[in-house]
Structure formats: C-alpha cells, structure tokens
Design a protein around this motif. Structure first.
Motif, PDB file in Angstrom:
ATOM      1  N   GLY A  83       4.472  18.405  96.351  1.00 15.83           N
ATOM      2  CA  GLY A  83       4.312  19.582  95.512  1.00 15.83           C
ATOM      3  C   GLY A  83       5.539  19.843  94.648  1.00 15.83           C
ATOM      4  N   ASP A  84       5.633  21.094  94.166  1.00 13.82           N
ATOM      5  CA  ASP A  84       6.696  21.462  93.234  1.00 13.82           C
ATOM      6  C   ASP A  84       7.962  21.874  93.982  1.00 13.82           C
ATOM      7  N   TYR A  85       9.065  21.365  93.541  1.00 12.93           N
ATOM      8  CA  TYR A  85      10.375  21.787  94.022  1.00 12.93           C
ATOM      9  C   TYR A  85      11.420  21.296  93.029  1.00 12.93           C
ATOM     10  N   SER A  86      12.595  21.865  93.102  1.00 13.00           N
ATOM     11  CA  SER A  86      13.685  21.439  92.226  1.00 13.00           C
ATOM     12  C   SER A  86      14.860  20.987  93.083  1.00 13.00           C
ATOM     13  N   VAL A  87      15.639  20.065  92.523  1.00 13.21           N
ATOM     14  CA  VAL A  87      16.765  19.480  93.241  1.00 13.21           C
ATOM     15  C   VAL A  87      18.039  19.675  92.429  1.00 13.21           C
ATOM     16  N   GLY A  88      19.091  20.052  93.122  1.00 12.25           N
ATOM     17  CA  GLY A  88      20.398  20.125  92.489  1.00 12.25           C
ATOM     18  C   GLY A  88      21.380  19.258  93.252  1.00 12.25           C
ATOM     19  N   ILE A  89      22.074  18.385  92.550  1.00  8.89           N
ATOM     20  CA  ILE A  89      23.072  17.513  93.177  1.00  8.89           C
ATOM     21  C   ILE A  89      24.426  17.800  92.528  1.00  8.89           C
ATOM     22  N   THR A 107      37.295  11.656  96.893  1.00  8.49           N
ATOM     23  CA  THR A 107      36.057  11.259  97.558  1.00  8.49           C
ATOM     24  C   THR A 107      34.902  11.303  96.574  1.00  8.49           C
ATOM     25  N   ASP A 108      33.862  10.521  96.850  1.00  6.38           N
ATOM     26  CA  ASP A 108      32.682  10.551  96.002  1.00  6.38           C
ATOM     27  C   ASP A 108      31.494  11.177  96.727  1.00  6.38           C
ATOM     28  N   GLY A 109      31.765  12.095  97.641  1.00  2.00           N
ATOM     29  CA  GLY A 109      30.699  12.793  98.344  1.00  2.00           C
ATOM     30  C   GLY A 109      29.965  13.763  97.430  1.00  2.00           C
ATOM     31  N   PHE A 110      28.842  14.291  97.923  1.00  4.83           N
ATOM     32  CA  PHE A 110      28.058  15.224  97.113  1.00  4.83           C
ATOM     33  C   PHE A 110      27.202  16.110  98.003  1.00  4.83           C
ATOM     34  N   ALA A 111      26.741  17.205  97.430  1.00  4.65           N
ATOM     35  CA  ALA A 111      25.807  18.114  98.087  1.00  4.65           C
ATOM     36  C   ALA A 111      24.488  18.085  97.328  1.00  4.65           C
ATOM     37  N   LYS A 112      23.400  18.280  98.073  1.00  2.78           N
ATOM     38  CA  LYS A 112      22.065  18.236  97.486  1.00  2.78           C
ATOM     39  C   LYS A 112      21.265  19.433  97.978  1.00  2.78           C
ATOM     40  N   ALA A 148      18.461  34.769 102.945  1.00  4.33           N
ATOM     41  CA  ALA A 148      18.858  34.513 101.562  1.00  4.33           C
ATOM     42  C   ALA A 148      18.045  33.371 100.964  1.00  4.33           C
ATOM     43  N   ASP A 149      17.796  33.456  99.665  1.00  3.58           N
ATOM     44  CA  ASP A 149      17.133  32.359  98.980  1.00  3.58           C
ATOM     45  C   ASP A 149      18.160  31.563  98.186  1.00  3.58           C
ATOM     46  N   ALA A 150      17.688  30.557  97.463  1.00  4.97           N
ATOM     47  CA  ALA A 150      18.598  29.689  96.713  1.00  4.97           C
ATOM     48  C   ALA A 150      19.353  30.462  95.635  1.00  4.97           C
ATOM     49  N   ASP A 151      18.705  31.446  95.020  1.00  5.40           N
ATOM     50  CA  ASP A 151      19.374  32.243  93.991  1.00  5.40           C
ATOM     51  C   ASP A 151      20.535  33.032  94.579  1.00  5.40           C
ATOM     52  N   ARG A 152      20.313  33.597  95.744  1.00  5.13           N
ATOM     53  CA  ARG A 152      21.372  34.391  96.375  1.00  5.13           C
ATOM     54  C   ARG A 152      22.583  33.518  96.689  1.00  5.13           C
ATOM     55  N   HIS A 203      37.648  30.439  94.743  1.00  5.55           N
ATOM     56  CA  HIS A 203      38.120  29.293  93.956  1.00  5.55           C
ATOM     57  C   HIS A 203      39.586  29.030  94.316  1.00  5.55           C
ATOM     58  N   PRO A 204      39.967  27.783  94.535  1.00  5.25           N
ATOM     59  CA  PRO A 204      39.192  26.549  94.443  1.00  5.25           C
ATOM     60  C   PRO A 204      38.828  26.012  95.819  1.00  5.25           C
ATOM     61  N   ALA A 205      37.997  26.717  96.560  1.00  2.06           N
ATOM     62  CA  ALA A 205      37.585  26.271  97.891  1.00  2.06           C
ATOM     63  C   ALA A 205      36.529  25.168  97.781  1.00  2.06           C
ATOM     64  N   LEU A 206      36.432  24.362  98.844  1.00  2.00           N
ATOM     65  CA  LEU A 206      35.478  23.261  98.853  1.00  2.00           C
ATOM     66  C   LEU A 206      34.038  23.759  98.865  1.00  2.00           C
ATOM     67  N   SER A 207      33.831  24.997  99.286  1.00  3.17           N
ATOM     68  CA  SER A 207      32.470  25.544  99.324  1.00  3.17           C
ATOM     69  C   SER A 207      31.849  25.649  97.941  1.00  3.17           C
ATOM     70  N   GLU A 208      32.642  25.494  96.884  1.00  4.54           N
ATOM     71  CA  GLU A 208      32.067  25.481  95.541  1.00  4.54           C
ATOM     72  C   GLU A 208      31.118  24.300  95.351  1.00  4.54           C
ATOM     73  N   VAL A 209      31.261  23.273  96.190  1.00  7.84           N
ATOM     74  CA  VAL A 209      30.315  22.154  96.153  1.00  7.84           C
ATOM     75  C   VAL A 209      28.917  22.651  96.511  1.00  7.84           C
ATOM     76  N   VAL A 210      28.849  23.528  97.512  1.00  4.73           N
ATOM     77  CA  VAL A 210      27.568  24.100  97.929  1.00  4.73           C
ATOM     78  C   VAL A 210      26.981  24.958  96.811  1.00  4.73           C
ATOM     79  N   GLN A 211      27.800  25.841  96.281  1.00  4.61           N
ATOM     80  CA  GLN A 211      27.338  26.709  95.201  1.00  4.61           C
ATOM     81  C   GLN A 211      26.850  25.893  94.005  1.00  4.61           C
ATOM     82  N   GLY A 212      27.602  24.853  93.665  1.00  3.42           N
ATOM     83  CA  GLY A 212      27.229  24.033  92.521  1.00  3.42           C
ATOM     84  C   GLY A 212      25.869  23.389  92.680  1.00  3.42           C
ATOM     85  N   ALA A 213      25.567  22.914  93.886  1.00  2.00           N
ATOM     86  CA  ALA A 213      24.269  22.282  94.127  1.00  2.00           C
ATOM     87  C   ALA A 213      23.133  23.281  93.951  1.00  2.00           C
TER      88      ALA A 213
END
Length: 490
Positions: A397-403, A417-422, A456-460, A468-478
């Motif tokens: 079905g329908d969904y969106s992905v952020g990497i 590092t070349d790690g990522f969040a999805k 919480a949903d994805a928007d929240r 900033h500049p904490a590593l948790s910005e990787v989560v927010q960015g995704a």
C-alpha cells in the motif's frame, strides 16, 4: 506433595515474578536448573554486551588515525577480559540466589523440572533453601508461571555435530583462549555481535550465512549496509547452507578424505589441523572454510519440550513456542507463559514487560492485556543496528520513506561513518517503521520508541526541536524527509 500459592518455572525473567509474589505474601516455588538471571544475565545479553564494549574500544583506537589521532592497541589481555566479565555476572547471579535462599516465602529448587500433570511439576528434592533430599518430588499449585526460556539451535541438517567440537554462543562468551581463526555459522544478531567481538580481539573471522545477506530479518537496506561493512573486515559467504563439520588431520588432509590436494584447501591456504565447515548454495556451489574454532550461531529454540508442557495440556505452535492469549494465559487453566518460551518477542526487554503483566494477572488476580508500546530492538555489532516496527519489505500500500545519512549532520560527519536512518510513515503520519545503522543506533532508536509509545506521529517527531549538533538530528532528518518537510534547523 508440596503445595504452593504459585510456582515459577525459570529463574531468568521468572525471578521477577517470584520476587514480586513473595513480596505480596505468597508462598513461592522457584525452579531453575542453572544460575538465577537466566540466559540474559549468564549466557546472553549481559556478558555479550560487556565483551562487545571492549571490542568497541579496540575498534575506536584502531580507527583514531582517520581523525588525526595517532594511537595503537599494544596488547589485548583476552583471558583477563573474559575473567572480569564472567566474574561480575557470576557474582550478580549468586547474589540473586542468596536473596532467594534468604526469603521466607521462596523455596528455591535449583534443579531440572518437568510437568507430569495439570499444574503439577516434578523436581529433584534438592531445594537450595531446604537442603539436600533424595528422589523426585511433585510440586503443585493452582497458579504456575512458565518462564522456561530458550536454547541454541543445533541444526539436524548439519553432519558431524556429534563428532566435531563446536561452540555455541554460551561457550563463546566464556572462551578464555582466543582462537587465531573462527568460523561463524549463521547470519543473525548473535553471529553479527560475536564476529565483531572476536575480530576486534584479533581473530580472523569467517562468516557463513544461509540468507543472501546478514541480519536478514532487518530492513533490506539496513541489512545490505551491515553485510557490506562486515565483508570489508571478515570473509563473508552469504547464501550458503552449512552441510557438514569435519576436522583436518595434522598432515593437512580432511579426516576420512583423499590426498589433501590444493583443490581441497580454502583460498587462504589453511590446511593444518583446523576444523572444517562445508556449505552449499541453492545453485549447488560448494565452499570449504577452516578455522581453529567453529561457532554455531544458527538461532534459538524454546524450551517448552524440556519442561514437558504436553503433560500439562499446554499447547505449542509448529515451532515449539507456548501459545498464549493477550493475558499471557496458556491453553491450560491456571498457567501463564512469558519470555522466550512464549515467543511473542524474543527480547529480554519484552520478557520484562511480560513479567509485569504476569505479576498483575497471575499474582494479583487481574485480567490485564499485555501491551508492547514502542517495541524496538538493537544489534550491538559494528555497525550497530536499531529497529522498530515494520521493515519496507513487510509493507504494502501507500507509505513514504525518508533516508538521512549520518554525514549530513554536523556531529555525524565528524564520526567518519556512512551510516543512515530510515523512517517509514503512512499517509496520515503514522510511524510504520524506523531503522538506523551506524554509531549509537541502539540509543537513537529510543527517541522513536518513546515517541511512538506516547502516541506521537511522524510529523511530531519531525517537528520536535532537536539539540544541535546532536546525533539525534539523524533521526529528525529521516522523518522530515519522509514527510516532505524542508531540512530547517539541520
């Protein structure tokens, strides 16, 4: 025939239930054949993560050069590391046992136990809190909590397991002499963590997994990333089913085989008295790899059969897990099941959550349906993996992905590092899944777990102000990528 207010079978997560029941004034029988604390404390999570932490330290030093820091690992005192870790967990297990012995409400049977009828369990009459006895004793209660755990799988399909000495995860964690070379059979989280540890300690590691990628239950992109990272450091063979274990004769020939010619040797030339692992792909390609030790990390199976649950009228599924309803009740009246033996999730943290509900339902007489808010898990390999919810190959079905890559953040780029969040989100913003591979993934996943548990949903999550500049910005960015928000503040 001793009768108790409640019987708890298994001293891992079950010890939580036994202690709570004793605190509420119930007479408790606690049956555990090994040390209290179960697999997690004695043979799993605790010792493995303490050892993996040492591996992380070694890896950090070895990679310091990339950051302009000249450093080297001069010596690894392998036996001392293992002795320290095992000493600490043994002391903790014995402390739990001493607490059980001192309780006026707990009778601790450190012995095998098995059902012999409805709500009737047979044990040897040696109860640590009562002293030694002789012969079997049948314990009865109107309430029983089965927290019987799991054990390593030794596949019947592999020939030679009854002839060639091998390690399971429990053995590997207590190995005092580091092998020069190790073959890891399996591609799951145990294989990933143990490969990382022994490699960092200086062993040459070869991994043979049956799936086309390591940790194949994870999101495909995450699994591919980890597999590629491991292939850079280890000899990795994916898509191969191990068929046989054997031993090399001292002259380099496989015992019981031919002339030891070059065709029967592996690419590294190892042919001197090592252990042999043979494997075959679906296409019929065969490989032979060798090592000083073999670690079988091919999964775990529930201990329901060891407790003879059939005799109590307890139903199991086709994989041997005890079937439970939302209240953790089994098919047998008055019997609840929690933890690995029940198979709802095979995590210690889920077992602890189930223990809370077992206390409410079995001890206090409530009828509360178990909930697992924000259930996540982590793999403590190199790189780490954190995961929650559905993987992309499980969704329709329908969904969106952020990497979002680590190096797109200020701190992430400093980690080299070349790690990522999805992040995976439904059209209405529901968090369907979140997966991260890279440094501190086991901690980053908790932001999402807490958010999901709190509703919480994805928007929240995307709009939450992140330090900033904490590593948790990787989560927010995704999540901002998944929901189409501009990268403001990142």
């Amino acid at each position: 025939m001793p009768e108790f207010d409640i019987i708890v079978l298994g001293g891992g997560t079950g010890n939580v239930v036994a202690s709570a029941a004793a605190d509420e004034g119930l007479d408790v029988a606690l049956v555990e054949r090994d040390r209290l604390g179960g697999t997690c404390l004695n043979r799993g999570c605790n010792p493995s993560k303490k050892l993996v932490h040492r591996a992380d330290v070694v890896r950090t030093v070895q990679q310091a050069d990339a950051l302009g820091v000249e450093a080297s690992v001069e010596e690894i005192r392998f036996a001392d590391i293992v002795d320290e870790v095992i000493g600490k967990i043994t002391a903790e297990a014995e402390s739990k046992a001493e607490t059980a012995r001192e309780s006026d409400r707990i009778t601790f049977y450190r012995t095998e136990g098995r059902f012999v009828g409805e709500r009737t369990v047979e044990v040897d009459s040696t109860a640590e809190s009562e002293g030694a006895g002789g012969g079997p004793v049948e314990l009865t209660s109107e309430r029983i909590v089965l927290a019987g755990g799991s054990r390593p799988v030794i596949p019947d399909s592999i020939e030679g397991t009854d002839e060639v000495a091998f390690l399971t995860s429990a053995d590997a964690l207590r190995l005092r002499e580091r092998p020069d070379s190790l073959v890891v059979v399996g591609g799951g989280y145990i294989a990933a963590e143990m490969s990382h540890f022994f490699d960092a300690m200086g062993a040459e590691v070869t991994v043979v997994g049956h799936a086309d990628r390591l940790v194949d239950r994870e999101d495909p992109e995450i699994a591919r990333h980890l597999t590629d990272a491991y292939a850079e450091r280890h000899e990795v063979h994916t898509g191969y089913e191990v068929t046989e274990l054997a031993e090399d004769a001292p002259n380099g020939r496989d015992r019981g085989e031919g002339d030891g010619s070059d065709e029967s040797r592996d690419a590294s030339g190892h042919d001197d008295g090592e252990k042999v692992v043979r494997a075959e792909s679906e296409e019929g390609d065969e490989i032979t790899v060798r090592g000083d030790e073999i670690l079988l990390a091919t999964g775990r199976r529930p201990n329901a059969d060891a407790w003879n649950v059939e005799a109590a009228g307890i139903d199991t599924d086709e994989e041997g897990f005890v079937e439970t309803n939302e209240y953790l009740e089994t098919s047998a009246d008055g019997v609840w099941a929690i933890g690995d033996v029940a198979g709802n999730y095979m995590f210690k943290h889920s077992g602890d959550k189930e223990a809370e509900y077992a206390v409410r339902n079995a001890v206090r007489g409530e009828r509360a349906a178990v909930e697992y808010p924000g259930m996540a898990h982590a793999i403590f390999g190199s790189p780490q993996v954190g995961s929650l919810g559905k993987t992309e190959d499980e969704l329709d079905g329908d969904y969106s992905v952020g990497i979002f890559a680590y190096d797109r953040t200020a701190l992430g780029s400093a980690l080299e590092t070349d790690g990522f969040a999805k992040a995976i989100a439904a059209p209405d913003g529901e968090v369907l899944g979140f997966h991260v591979v890279g440094p501190h993934a086991s901690m980053l996943i908790h932001e999402v777990a807490t958010g999901v548990a709190a509703g919480a949903d994805a928007d929240r999550i995307a709009e939450t102000v992140h330090v900033h500049p904490a590593l948790s910005e990787v989560v927010q960015g995704a999540f901002r990528e998944a929901r189409g928000f501009p990268p403001t503040g990142i």
